[in-house]
Write a protein that holds these residues in place. Structure first.
Motif, mmCIF file in Angstrom:
data_model
loop_
_atom_site.group_PDB
_atom_site.id
_atom_site.type_symbol
_atom_site.label_atom_id
_atom_site.label_comp_id
_atom_site.label_asym_id
_atom_site.label_seq_id
_atom_site.Cartn_x
_atom_site.Cartn_y
_atom_site.Cartn_z
ATOM 1 N N GLU A 216 -4.793 1.565 -6.800
ATOM 2 C CA GLU A 216 -3.700 1.498 -7.774
ATOM 3 C C GLU A 216 -3.037 0.117 -7.670
ATOM 4 O O GLU A 216 -2.645 -0.486 -8.672
ATOM 5 N N TYR A 217 -2.877 -0.356 -6.442
ATOM 6 C CA TYR A 217 -2.488 -1.745 -6.191
ATOM 7 C C TYR A 217 -3.749 -2.482 -5.770
ATOM 8 O O TYR A 217 -4.625 -1.906 -5.130
ATOM 9 N N ASN B 215 1.494 10.372 5.308
ATOM 10 C CA ASN B 215 2.194 9.726 4.194
ATOM 11 C C ASN B 215 3.006 8.526 4.670
ATOM 12 O O ASN B 215 3.179 8.325 5.869
ATOM 13 N N LYS C 110 1.378 -3.316 -0.768
ATOM 14 C CA LYS C 110 1.161 -1.878 -0.983
ATOM 15 C C LYS C 110 -0.324 -1.492 -0.904
ATOM 16 O O LYS C 110 -0.839 -0.721 -1.716
ATOM 17 N N ASP D 241 6.135 8.019 3.531
ATOM 18 C CA ASP D 241 7.541 8.286 3.233
ATOM 19 C C ASP D 241 8.392 8.111 4.477
ATOM 20 O O ASP D 241 7.892 8.177 5.599
ATOM 21 N N HIS E 51 1.277 -5.067 -9.631
ATOM 22 C CA HIS E 51 0.236 -4.373 -8.882
ATOM 23 C C HIS E 51 -0.825 -5.327 -8.354
ATOM 24 O O HIS E 51 -1.786 -4.920 -7.713
ATOM 25 N N LEU F 134 -5.154 9.101 5.495
ATOM 26 C CA LEU F 134 -5.391 9.073 4.049
ATOM 27 C C LEU F 134 -6.888 8.987 3.755
ATOM 28 O O LEU F 134 -7.392 9.596 2.813
ATOM 29 N N TYR G 161 -1.758 0.465 0.965
ATOM 30 C CA TYR G 161 -2.038 1.892 1.195
ATOM 31 C C TYR G 161 -2.206 2.639 -0.114
ATOM 32 O O TYR G 161 -2.614 3.792 -0.129
ATOM 33 N N ARG G 162 -1.860 1.953 -1.231
ATOM 34 C CA ARG G 162 -2.056 2.605 -2.528
ATOM 35 C C ARG G 162 -3.216 1.980 -3.301
ATOM 36 O O ARG G 162 -3.333 2.172 -4.511
#
Lengths: 287, 482
Positions: free
Chosen positions: B278-279, B28, B272, B30, A41, B311, B274-275
């Motif tokens: 969390e990242y 999203n 990542k 996905d 992460h 988002l 976009y997260r």
């Protein structure tokens, strides 16, 4: 994975780690850097090489806990592993016998300055070192720096140790006293300190090399996030640097670019501290 | 099902691939295109006329046995379809998603004359996905030869070369500079177009079958030089791609908020972003994003921007906009047709015949706008497209807070440190024989974007394939070109 072999706490916020990376150590030279990522992460951050041992196959890094990643890194211990450790990156310092040189290190910048001062000394230079920090607790490696210096000046902003001064004050005195004698200055530390060191030496026209530590991702010239404005245009710190002529750097642009993610850094630190508190509570609860 | 007549086949319309709803997908990351169901795939496969001299294969840079795999597919013989596919293409789930089929196999399909070519790309993807899930026919390699081959770069060219060299029984080691293999497939192409699980699935599967070693975090040119690799390995293939970004030569490119598409996409895809949080890697877009350029990378950047904006805004419509600013017109857009179409569908705003001349900043060093000039099209230029010419006095200011430059890339020179015997062009690309990939340096081959400059995934795969064949001939002692 790259194992942490040793950890040394230099002060509350400055930590040293020796990391097993034999192939990197084989090629590492003073002035170069590595890119570190803690886990899946994690973000990729550049850290300048503070020392290397080709025989042991290790690289020493020193970092100041200023953001989430460095705080997290500071919680790791010998035996823990880093997911990514890429290097050696950037150009090494151009070491020659220049004559009399001054090495100026501010705070955590003392770490990357050390192998450069050592190499300069070995090349036959007379090395005058000035190291400084905000306060006594943030100073480290005074003995190591002294061992590779012909003269040594230590200062703190608050006067808690050594001379009460910013590093630029003794530097200016040296430039005055030894007019024409000093052939080159290296300055490594926070951007603001490198800016003012460069401004100090400019009237004396003494070439001043700074080592920039900008935001980067890959460290190989791919993202361009690290670009710095010089008189001749934009250059990439990762592949064109990390050392540049301090008199040509657009410092205000550099300082502005470093602040671009301040808000995100604050959020990440908050989330990290929240997680640490939760885990602390859980551990207490479980005990 | 009994055999259809040609006439009956001609009456089946081209099958559309189900996609995620364009409004929903804006919010999203996905995958947008959901792939054929078995029923749709079988129906589409029925459309193929099984030409005696198939033109589609001619159009494919790696020469996939298209009629063969389609025939097996429609007969319900999935294993046969996979086998036919893998003769030429070890990474079909990737190609089926990112190849510009409309200018390759599908444009040469006989049915294309009526505007309805067989959806070869979608069928390829169907077969690739089936195999990733079922693993019916693992790649096999010949007896070990004891020869060692180093592949530099794990993008499309390097991976394809590694697979083909590995199949011949040579021991392959791939060196990758980033922490994850895949090259542009993982740092550049977004999750919604090419899921990372597909890329990693294909790579892991091939590496396992063929015993290929992958050493990430290895920047060749720094940790080892090319010469050092040649001491350890019998042959070296360079597939390092075109990783160096270009910036417009206009004032203001160093304001905060100006990024290369490489940086932007790497933050989003590889790291990542976009997260976040969390990242750990942040990625930042404002409410008015301008992407400069109109290739696939520009489409990807604009579509990622749009998703990040959505988002950020949550359920509110905060008036965010993602623009593509392109100096030519709609007709010249170089992106793959499907990407252009999806970008429009998702609401990306296209500013054609518009060229930035200056990026404007505020007193904090951040972007506050962009000065642009209107363009018109003149005579044909060397590329065969009409040359864009600025219209005098048409300058105007565009309100933007983020600028992403997607202007093409060039090879990263880092790998060439101390490689003096390796001839390069004035554009920095490696000079290599088109048919064999041989460079001017003995035992060194090169292919893909590092030779051609930025091109497509499948053309890089084709080059990797041709080099692999030549490397094998060299290692078997059949040729000694140097």
């Amino acid at each position: 994975m790259y194992e942490i072999l040793q950890k040394e706490i230099l002060s509350d916020v400055n930590k040293l780690m020796v990391v097993a990376a034999p192939a990197v150590a084989r090629k590492a030279r003073a002035g170069q850097f590595v890119i570190v990522r803690i886990d899946e992460h994690g973000e990729r951050i550049p850290l300048t090489i503070a020392d290397y041992d080709r025989e042991e196959g290790t690289i020493t890094i020193i970092f100041q806990e200023v953001g989430k990643t460095t705080m997290h890194l500071g919680t790791l211990d010998p035996g823990d592993e880093l997911a990514t450790f890429v290097g050696p990156l950037g150009h090494p310092t151009e070491i020659e016998d220049y004559g009399v040189v001054v090495c100026v290190g501010g705070g955590v910048g003392i770490a990357p300055l050390y192998p450069i001062a050592r190499a300069l000394k070995q090349a036959g230079n007379t090395v005058i070192s000035i190291i400084g920090a905000r306060t006594k607790d943030l100073l480290f490696w005074e003995d190591k720096m002294r061992a590779v210096s012909d003269e040594m000046i230590v200062c703190t902003d608050d006067g808690s140790y050594g001379r009460k001064a910013l590093v630029t004050e003794p530097l200016k005195e040296l430039l005055e006293q030894r007019d024409g004698e000093i052939s080159r200055v290296w300055a490594i530390g926070p951007a603001i300190m490198m800016k003012f060191t460069s401004l100090t030496t400019k009237p004396y026209a003494v070439p001043t090399i700074v080592s920039l530590n900008t935001i980067m991702i890959d460290g190989t010239g791919m993202c361009g996030g690290c670009r710095v404005l010089l008189e001749e245009g934009a250059q990439f710190v990762c592949v064109d640097g990390p050392e540049f002529d301090g008199h040509k750097v657009d410092w205000d642009n550099l300082l502005a670019r470093q602040a671009f993610y301040t808000e995100e850094e604050r959020l990440a630190v908050e989330a990290w501290q929240h997680k640490c508190r939760l885990e602390g509570v859980l551990e207490e609860g479980g005990a | 099902m009994s055999e259809l007549t040609q006439r009956e086949r001609l009456q089946i319309p081209r099958q559309e691939m189900p996609t995620q709803d364009s409004v929903v997908r804006r919010g999203n990351f996905d995958e947008v295109a959901l792939g054929f169901t078995e029923e749709l795939a079988r129906k589409e496969a029925q459309r193929c006329l099984q030409c005696a001299r198939p033109q589609c294969v001619e159009g494919c840079p790696v020469g996939v046995l298209i009629p063969e795999f389609i025939r097996a597919l429609r007969e319900g013989d999935m294993v046969g379809a996979v086998k036919a596919m893998k003769v030429k293409n070890g990474l079909p789930a990737i190609c089926g998603r990112v190849c510009p089929q409309e200018v390759q196999c599908e444009v040469t399909c006989v049915l294309a004359k009526k505007g309805q070519p067989v959806a070869i790309g979608r069928l390829e993807r169907f077969v690739g996905d089936y195999e990733l899930a079922q693993r019916t026919c693992p790649l096999e390699c010949c007896a070990e030869t004891g020869k060692r081959v180093a592949i530099v770069g794990s993008g499309p060219a390097g991976l394809t070369c590694a697979v083909d060299v590995g199949r011949q029984g040579h021991k392959v080691t791939i060196f990758e500079s980033l922490h994850s293999p895949g090259g542009v497939l993982v740092y550049g192409i977004p999750e919604f177009r090419l899921p990372k699980s597909v890329v990693h699935g294909e790579i892991d599967y091939a590496a396992e079958c063929l015993g290929i070693g992958i050493r990430t975090d290895h920047v060749i040119g720094r940790i080892f030089t090319l010469d050092e690799l040649l001491e350890e390995y019998d042959a070296v293939f360079l597939g390092t791609g075109a990783g160096l970004p270009s910036f417009l030569r206009i004032p203001g490119i160093n304001y905060n908020g100006v990024m290369s598409a490489n940086e932007f996409l790497t933050r989003v895809n590889l790291m990542k972003g976009y997260r976040f949080p969390e990242y750990d890697t942040p990625v930042k877009v404002g409410k008015k994003v301008a992407v400069i350029g109109a290739g696939n990378v520009a489409m990807d950047s604009a579509r990622c921007s749009m998703r990040l904006q959505k988002l950020q805004a949550g359920d509110d419509d905060d008036g965010s906009e993602a623009h593509i600013v392109y100096r030519r017109s709609r007709k010249e857009v170089p992106a793959r047709a499907e990407e252009f179409h999806h970008a429009e569908e998702e609401g990306v705003i296209f500013d054609f015949l518009t060229n930035p001349v200056e990026i404007l900043g505020d007193d904090k060093g951040c972007i506050r706008g962009m000065r642009c000039i209107r363009m018109e099209l003149g005579e044909l230029d060397k590329s065969g497209r009409r040359r864009p010419i600025p219209i005098e006095g048409s300058e105007f200011e565009m309100e933007v807070d983020t600028v992403v430059m997607a202007l093409g890339t060039s090879p990263n020179p880092l790998v060439f440190v101390d490689a003096e015997g390796l001839k390069r062009s004035k554009w920095g690309t490696v000079v290599a024989d088109e048919d064999t990939g041989r460079t001017t340096m003995p035992r060194v081959w090169a292919g893909g974007d590092v030779v051609t400059g930025a091109a497509t995934v499948v053309s890089a795969m084709g080059a990797g394939k041709r080099s692999a064949a030549d490397i094998d001939r060299f290692l078997e002692g059949e040729i000694d070109p140097w």
